[in-house]
Design a protein around this motif. Sequence first.
Motif, PDB file in Angstrom:
ATOM      1  N   GLU A 235      12.999   5.324 -10.526  1.00  0.00           N
ATOM      2  CA  GLU A 235      12.313   5.263  -9.232  1.00  0.00           C
ATOM      3  C   GLU A 235      11.043   4.408  -9.337  1.00  0.00           C
ATOM      4  OE1 GLU A 235      13.508   9.506  -7.162  1.00  0.00           O
ATOM      5  OE2 GLU A 235      12.079   9.534  -8.829  1.00  0.00           O
ATOM      6  N   LYS A 236      10.284   4.588 -10.436  1.00  0.00           N
ATOM      7  CA  LYS A 236       9.076   3.775 -10.638  1.00  0.00           C
ATOM      8  C   LYS A 236       9.437   2.295 -10.765  1.00  0.00           C
ATOM      9  CE  LYS A 236       6.233   7.288 -12.831  1.00  0.00           C
ATOM     10  NZ  LYS A 236       5.473   7.683 -14.014  1.00  0.00           N
ATOM     11  N   LYS A 237      10.494   2.032 -11.524  1.00  0.00           N
ATOM     12  CA  LYS A 237      10.940   0.654 -11.713  1.00  0.00           C
ATOM     13  C   LYS A 237      11.327   0.035 -10.362  1.00  0.00           C
ATOM     14  CE  LYS A 237      14.445  -2.124 -13.973  1.00  0.00           C
ATOM     15  NZ  LYS A 237      15.813  -2.119 -14.370  1.00  0.00           N
ATOM     16  N   PHE A 238      12.031   0.766  -9.532  1.00  0.00           N
ATOM     17  CA  PHE A 238      12.440   0.280  -8.210  1.00  0.00           C
ATOM     18  C   PHE A 238      11.215  -0.034  -7.351  1.00  0.00           C
ATOM     19  CE2 PHE A 238      13.379   1.089  -3.730  1.00  0.00           C
ATOM     20  CZ  PHE A 238      14.363   0.136  -3.515  1.00  0.00           C
ATOM     21  N   ILE A 239      10.226   0.837  -7.359  1.00  0.00           N
ATOM     22  CA  ILE A 239       9.015   0.629  -6.553  1.00  0.00           C
ATOM     23  C   ILE A 239       8.268  -0.611  -7.035  1.00  0.00           C
ATOM     24  CG2 ILE A 239       6.744   1.593  -5.967  1.00  0.00           C
ATOM     25  CD1 ILE A 239       8.145   4.381  -5.967  1.00  0.00           C
TER      26      ILE A 239
ATOM     27  N   ASP B   5       0.834  -1.210   0.000  1.00  0.00           N
ATOM     28  CA  ASP B   5       0.000   0.000   0.000  1.00  0.00           C
ATOM     29  C   ASP B   5       0.865   1.256   0.000  1.00  0.00           C
ATOM     30  OD1 ASP B   5      -2.283  -1.573  -0.007  1.00  0.00           O
ATOM     31  OD2 ASP B   5      -2.651  -1.351   2.156  1.00  0.00           O
ATOM     32  N   ILE B   6       1.909   1.251   0.808  1.00  0.00           N
ATOM     33  CA  ILE B   6       2.829   2.401   0.860  1.00  0.00           C
ATOM     34  C   ILE B   6       3.520   2.576  -0.492  1.00  0.00           C
ATOM     35  CG2 ILE B   6       5.000   3.236   1.865  1.00  0.00           C
ATOM     36  CD1 ILE B   6       4.032   1.854   4.520  1.00  0.00           C
ATOM     37  N   LEU B   7       4.001   1.469  -1.054  1.00  0.00           N
ATOM     38  CA  LEU B   7       4.681   1.533  -2.353  1.00  0.00           C
ATOM     39  C   LEU B   7       3.742   2.016  -3.461  1.00  0.00           C
ATOM     40  CD1 LEU B   7       6.800  -1.732  -2.113  1.00  0.00           C
ATOM     41  CD2 LEU B   7       7.666   0.618  -2.050  1.00  0.00           C
ATOM     42  N   LYS B   8       2.487   1.571  -3.427  1.00  0.00           N
ATOM     43  CA  LYS B   8       1.516   2.035  -4.425  1.00  0.00           C
ATOM     44  C   LYS B   8       1.286   3.542  -4.293  1.00  0.00           C
ATOM     45  CE  LYS B   8      -1.052  -2.297  -4.723  1.00  0.00           C
ATOM     46  NZ  LYS B   8      -2.316  -2.972  -4.360  1.00  0.00           N
ATOM     47  N   GLY B   9       1.235   4.005  -3.044  1.00  0.00           N
ATOM     48  CA  GLY B   9       1.081   5.451  -2.818  1.00  0.00           C
ATOM     49  C   GLY B   9       2.261   6.229  -3.394  1.00  0.00           C
ATOM     50  N   GLU B  10       3.448   5.684  -3.219  1.00  0.00           N
ATOM     51  CA  GLU B  10       4.638   6.326  -3.777  1.00  0.00           C
ATOM     52  C   GLU B  10       4.612   6.291  -5.302  1.00  0.00           C
ATOM     53  OE1 GLU B  10       7.370   7.920  -2.225  1.00  0.00           O
ATOM     54  OE2 GLU B  10       5.890   7.872  -0.594  1.00  0.00           O
ATOM     55  N   LEU B  11       4.111   5.204  -5.827  1.00  0.00           N
ATOM     56  CA  LEU B  11       4.055   5.024  -7.282  1.00  0.00           C
ATOM     57  C   LEU B  11       3.100   6.021  -7.937  1.00  0.00           C
ATOM     58  CD1 LEU B  11       5.354   3.159  -9.354  1.00  0.00           C
ATOM     59  CD2 LEU B  11       3.425   1.600  -9.090  1.00  0.00           C
ATOM     60  N   ASP B  12       2.104   6.495  -7.178  1.00  0.00           N
ATOM     61  CA  ASP B  12       1.125   7.455  -7.704  1.00  0.00           C
ATOM     62  C   ASP B  12       1.684   8.878  -7.816  1.00  0.00           C
ATOM     63  OD1 ASP B  12      -0.849   5.562  -8.051  1.00  0.00           O
ATOM     64  OD2 ASP B  12      -1.779   5.922  -6.089  1.00  0.00           O
ATOM     65  N   LYS B  13       2.836   9.125  -7.270  1.00  0.00           N
ATOM     66  CA  LYS B  13       3.427  10.464  -7.344  1.00  0.00           C
ATOM     67  C   LYS B  13       3.843  10.748  -8.789  1.00  0.00           C
ATOM     68  CE  LYS B  13       5.041  10.657  -2.606  1.00  0.00           C
ATOM     69  NZ  LYS B  13       6.207  10.743  -1.733  1.00  0.00           N
ATOM     70  N   ASP B  14       3.565  11.957  -9.224  1.00  0.00           N
ATOM     71  CA  ASP B  14       3.836  12.339 -10.612  1.00  0.00           C
ATOM     72  C   ASP B  14       5.303  12.676 -10.884  1.00  0.00           C
ATOM     73  OD1 ASP B  14       1.192  12.013 -11.338  1.00  0.00           O
ATOM     74  OD2 ASP B  14       0.663  14.085 -10.819  1.00  0.00           O
TER      75      ASP B  14
END
Length: 170
Positions: free
Chosen positions: A104-108, A89-98
């Motif tokens: 960074e997206k690949k790492f998440i 859930d935390i990682l998905k929230g981070e992934l939603d950042k523009d």
Amino acid sequence: MGYKNEDEIKRALGIDSWRHLSKDKMIRFAAMMPDMSTEVALKIVEQFPAFKDFAKDVVGAMEKTYESTLTANKQSQKHFHRACQEIRDILKGELDKDDLSWEEKKFIIEQIQETGRMEFQKDSENKQFLSVNLKRVLAGAGAALALGVAFVGGKVMAESKDSPDDSLEA
């Protein structure tokens, strides 16, 4: 035959009365049975205070231990899976950042995949754990049952020796 009478067996078990025969010493007694005459073994078994209750207690204790192990395991599994879900859930929230770069997206995304692999591995370990514990419980119950059968079988054999049907004439 190594043991000729009850007193020798009591001394070997370190008890002064059959009432003091603990579960551990009961197992030792069963192991000693091949070294004693059938008559002596049966005479001793007949003196056990409620052998049937003893066998029930052993199986009951094994059941309680198994159930408490399963309960603790279930709680541990719940905590682990809940923690993995929270991480996702935390990682998905981070992934939603523009403002994230491709790296960074690949790492998440890789971290989200890693939690899935961790849960899969934990599930496999859990199934192995349950299998091993079930085998232990079944082996213990089987041993208690075998002990009971050995006692009952020995008594039946001794009674059949005393039976007049054994002396059939040709």
